[in-house]
Structures are given as C-alpha cells and as structure tokens.
Design an enzyme around this catalytic site. Structure first.
Site, mmCIF file in Angstrom:
data_model
loop_
_atom_site.group_PDB
_atom_site.id
_atom_site.type_symbol
_atom_site.label_atom_id
_atom_site.label_comp_id
_atom_site.label_asym_id
_atom_site.label_seq_id
_atom_site.Cartn_x
_atom_site.Cartn_y
_atom_site.Cartn_z
ATOM 1 N N LEU A 14 -10.413 33.872 -40.189
ATOM 2 C CA LEU A 14 -11.561 34.526 -39.533
ATOM 3 C C LEU A 14 -11.106 35.855 -38.936
ATOM 4 O O LEU A 14 -10.955 35.979 -37.718
ATOM 5 C CB LEU A 14 -12.152 33.611 -38.461
ATOM 6 C CG LEU A 14 -13.136 32.582 -38.973
ATOM 7 C CD1 LEU A 14 -13.531 31.615 -37.870
ATOM 8 C CD2 LEU A 14 -14.373 33.243 -39.544
ATOM 9 N N HIS A 15 -10.879 36.821 -39.797
ATOM 10 C CA HIS A 15 -10.443 38.145 -39.374
ATOM 11 C C HIS A 15 -11.347 39.188 -40.004
ATOM 12 O O HIS A 15 -11.840 39.010 -41.112
ATOM 13 C CB HIS A 15 -8.988 38.394 -39.788
ATOM 14 C CG HIS A 15 -8.038 37.416 -39.179
ATOM 15 N ND1 HIS A 15 -7.673 37.465 -37.859
ATOM 16 C CD2 HIS A 15 -7.416 36.338 -39.695
ATOM 17 C CE1 HIS A 15 -6.859 36.467 -37.592
ATOM 18 N NE2 HIS A 15 -6.689 35.757 -38.696
ATOM 19 N N ALA A 16 -11.553 40.289 -39.319
ATOM 20 C CA ALA A 16 -12.294 41.455 -39.807
ATOM 21 C C ALA A 16 -13.603 41.086 -40.509
ATOM 22 O O ALA A 16 -14.528 40.624 -39.871
ATOM 23 C CB ALA A 16 -11.402 42.318 -40.673
#
Length: 93
Positions: A14-16
C-alpha cells in the site's frame, strides 16, 4: 463490528498509487472504515498519510473494520480492491 481480513494484492504494498486508489475507495464507501496490520493499531482508511504510515507490504495481512450501518457491503468492496490489487476503481466502489 464488521471486519475483513485480506492479504495485500499489490506487489509493492500500500504505497503511492495503490494507497491513493484505496483511500479514494474508502472515502467513497460512505461509512467510516479503519485499516490495520493484522497485529497493529487501526487507522482511518480515508487518510492517505495514515494508510502510507502503515507500511503494509505486498502479501501482508491487513484488517478492514467498521461498525457503521451498511459496513458489510463497503468492507466487501474494499477487501476485493485490496486482495486483487486492482489498478482502477471498480464501478461498484
């Protein structure tokens, strides 16, 4: 309280971009939702900073929860989004 346990389907976690997709879906859900790592403290799923702060990695289990009316349907949609690692918001979100 309704909850769903799912594994993060995005390889990068769950990044960017995946976090942005998830936060938009959580905001559109219309009910307050929290997200947490399986053994962590829940945070507001509609907060980009909170979601990024989780540091959830691909394949890691997360817990989505809400105690609002209509939470089951919202959690089902969010769980599908996260587990399948969808790159676009589905029409149902």
């Amino acid at each position: 309280m309704a909850e769903r346990r799912v594994n993060v389907g995005w390889a990068e976690g769950l990044h960017a971009r995946p976090a942005s997709i998830f936060v938009r879906a959580a905001t559109a859900a219309g009910v307050p939702v929290t997200i947490a790592k399986a053994d962590g403290t829940p945070v507001n799923a509609a907060s980009m900073l909170a979601v990024l702060g989780l540091g959830a990695q691909g394949g890691e289990e997360i817990v989505l929860a809400s105690d609002a009316d209509g939470a089951d349907a919202a959690l089902d949609r969010l769980a599908k989004l996260v587990s399948e690692g969808l790159e676009e918001l589905p029409e149902t979100v």
